[in-house]
Design an enzyme around this catalytic site. Structure first.
Site, PDB file in Angstrom:
ATOM      1  N   LYS A  52     -20.941  92.944  16.300  1.00 28.57           N
ATOM      2  CA  LYS A  52     -21.913  92.412  15.346  1.00 28.57           C
ATOM      3  C   LYS A  52     -23.311  92.482  15.954  1.00 28.57           C
ATOM      4  CE  LYS A  52     -22.613  88.333  12.353  1.00 28.57           C
ATOM      5  NZ  LYS A  52     -22.120  86.972  12.008  1.00 28.57           N
ATOM      6  N   SER A 127     -21.165  86.137   7.246  1.00 27.03           N
ATOM      7  CA  SER A 127     -22.134  87.144   7.572  1.00 27.03           C
ATOM      8  C   SER A 127     -21.597  88.290   8.427  1.00 27.03           C
ATOM      9  CB  SER A 127     -23.319  86.506   8.304  1.00 27.03           C
ATOM     10  OG  SER A 127     -22.893  85.943   9.534  1.00 27.03           O
ATOM     11  N   SER A 151     -18.479  82.548   8.996  1.00 25.38           N
ATOM     12  CA  SER A 151     -18.851  83.966   9.005  1.00 25.38           C
ATOM     13  C   SER A 151     -17.884  84.932   9.656  1.00 25.38           C
ATOM     14  CB  SER A 151     -20.210  84.139   9.657  1.00 25.38           C
ATOM     15  OG  SER A 151     -21.208  83.869   8.719  1.00 25.38           O
TER      16      SER A 151
HETATM   17  N1  GLN Z   1     -22.385  81.494   4.909  1.00 25.96           N
HETATM   18  C1  GLN Z   1     -22.815  80.466   5.793  1.00 25.96           C
HETATM   19  C2  GLN Z   1     -24.330  80.455   5.878  1.00 25.96           C
HETATM   20  O1  GLN Z   1     -24.923  81.179   5.149  1.00 25.96           O
HETATM   21  C3  GLN Z   1     -22.185  80.630   7.140  1.00 25.96           C
HETATM   22  C4  GLN Z   1     -22.787  81.735   7.888  1.00 25.96           C
HETATM   23  C5  GLN Z   1     -22.244  81.877   9.265  1.00 25.96           C
HETATM   24  O2  GLN Z   1     -21.185  81.370   9.589  1.00 25.96           O
HETATM   25  N2  GLN Z   1     -23.039  82.536  10.108  1.00 25.96           N
HETATM   26  O3  GLN Z   1     -24.917  79.755   6.626  1.00 25.96           O
END
Ligand code: GLN
Length: 445
Positions: A52, A127, A151
């Site tokens: 990532k 994400s 995410s």
């Molecule tokens: N979807 C969540 C957010 O937008 C979690 C994102 C994540 O775990 N990085 O914050």
């Protein structure tokens, strides 16, 4: 293996968009070293891996999905990269993501969205959507992602792969671009549970370079996959199986619970009374931490700069053009929650609710071994379906966020299809009991 991975990426990635950049030359050199008879072949010898793009790599620029980091080239590798190098995994490239990890669909990437390999009109989740899609499309053997509020787990569920968020502090965050430091954790996305155990073995463990890293012994994760779930106590929170969770998803989870029962586990319904406040709590705390962490992108220290008439003007222009709309929204929310006069009403209150959410789990873990439910309330939604309304997007994290606030380990494992799209079963464990979580996931799988 490397050739297979690279040609698969070439064949498929113009449609999927999982990668932001590749390191073909570096990957070939690493592969040659292994071919020539590396003395220590390592746990992951030669396995092509996608990383990532918020994990610092010396070999490739690291943008965290943001234009503001431009082609920022870290001077050092993240600790997880050193560990993967030690295990001889072979990084082929950096995967796409929502900008700074803020999103649940990958539509917030500063570069281009990722498409779900199961249906190109749908999102892969986020994400870590690039990492999940890359594994699902067979582009790499495994990938690393990061999970702040879901995410790793939610994109794993949407793409039909296994994704594990370790206990907070189990895997070093050194070299991970910070989003919300009290929640961020790096973890694996893999094709099956056994692979998740092997990758965890490589990346887990104490690191003096991360002040929150826990000095807790790392057990042998593979030997935990012994199928022994007879008599194991499984708690199913009614809040995770009620309103707001699609009927098709619920049905798949029920079937999975039946499988666990048939294997001898004891499945009982429980309640997590404070979990209904988790999304609100998270969306105060995570933006608060983010607004502070993102203050460093000022056009001086990192990446892109837009010149201005004076220093403040330069800051303004750099940040206005470098950050995308969701990141700006979070910075404003977080700055508001932390501001004088509002701090007690919002930030402090949210911290207190976080403690209550953690205690709900502590109480359940007095009498149960694992907590099980869906990873996400829906299957992968259509690209564009939720972009107009950030609140419905935030609600997609309803099943993963409480676990993040409590700092617990959890895995998402595929449990069948609903209307042709993958559903993820989430298995949550006690702090540092990744073994217990993986054991149940493996027995089920
Ligand atoms: N979807 C969540 C957010 O937008 C979690 C994102 C994540 O775990 N990085 O914050």
């Amino acid at each position: 293996l490397l050739d297979a991975s690279l040609s698969r990426i070439r064949e498929t990635d113009d449609r999927i968009g999982a990668f932001l950049k590749l390191d073909e030359e570096g990957a070939r050199k690493r592969a040659e070293r292994i071919d020539e008879g590396d003395e220590d072949p390592g746990l992951l010898a030669g396995l092509p891996v996608g990383i990532k793009d918020n994990i610092s790599t010396k070999a490739l620029s690291t943008t965290a999905g943001s234009r503001i980091l431009g082609d920022y080239a870290p001077l050092y590798d993240a600790t997880v990269m050193e560990k993967l190098e030690h295990s001889r995994a072979n990084m082929v490239g950096k995967t796409n993501m929502d900008e700074f990890g803020m999103g649940s669909s990958n539509e917030n990437s500063g570069f281009h969205p990722v498409r779900n390999p199961w249906d190109f009109d749908r999102v892969p989740g986020g994400s870590s959507g690039g990492s999940a899609a890359a594994v699902a499309a067979g582009q790499v053997s495994f990938a690393l992602g990061s999970d702040t509020g879901g995410s790793i787990r939610q994109p794993a569920a949407f793409c039909g792969v296994v994704g594990m968020k370790p206990t907070y502090s189990r895997v070093s965050r050194f070299g991970l671009v910070a989003f919300a430091s009290s929640l961020d954790q790096i973890g694996p996305l893999t094709r099956n549970v056994e692979d998740a155990a092997v990758v965890m073995q490589s990346i887990a463990g104490f690191d003096a370079k991360d002040s929150t890293s826990a000095d807790v012994e790392v057990p042998d994760y593979l030997s935990a996959l012994n199928g022994e779930v007879k008599g194991l106590k499984v708690a199913v929170p009614r809040e995770m199986m009620g309103e707001g969770v699609d009927a098709g998803v619920r049905e798949k989870i029920r079937q999975a619970l039946k499988v666990l029962e048939d294997l001898g586990a004891v499945v009982e319904e429980v309640s997590l009374p404070h979990s209904e406040y988790a999304v609100a709590t998270y969306y105060l705390l995570a933006p608060a931490e983010a607004s502070s962490n993102l203050a460093r992108y000022d056009g001086v220290r990192y990446g892109a700069r837009v010149e201005g008439d004076n220093l403040v003007d330069m800051y303004n222009r750099t940040r206005s053009s470098g950050f995308g709309p969701e990141v700006k929204r979070r910075i404003m929310l977080g700055t508001y929650a932390l501001s004088s006069g509002y701090y007690d009403a919002y930030y402090l209150k949210a911290q207190k609710v976080r403690t209550l959410i953690r205690r709900d789990y502590e109480e359940i873990f007095q009498s149960y071994d694992v907590v099980v439910g869906p990873t996400a309330p829906t299957t992968a939604f259509r690209i564009g379906e939720k972009t107009e309304d950030p609140l419905t997007m935030y609600l997609n994290d309803i099943c993963t966020i409480p676990v993040s606030l409590a700092g617990l380990p959890a895995v998402s494992v595929p449990c069948g299809l609903s209307d042709g799209l993958p559903v993820g079963l989430q298995i949550i464990g006690k702090p540092f009991d990744e073994s217990g979580v993986l054991k149940v996931a493996h027995a089920y799988e």
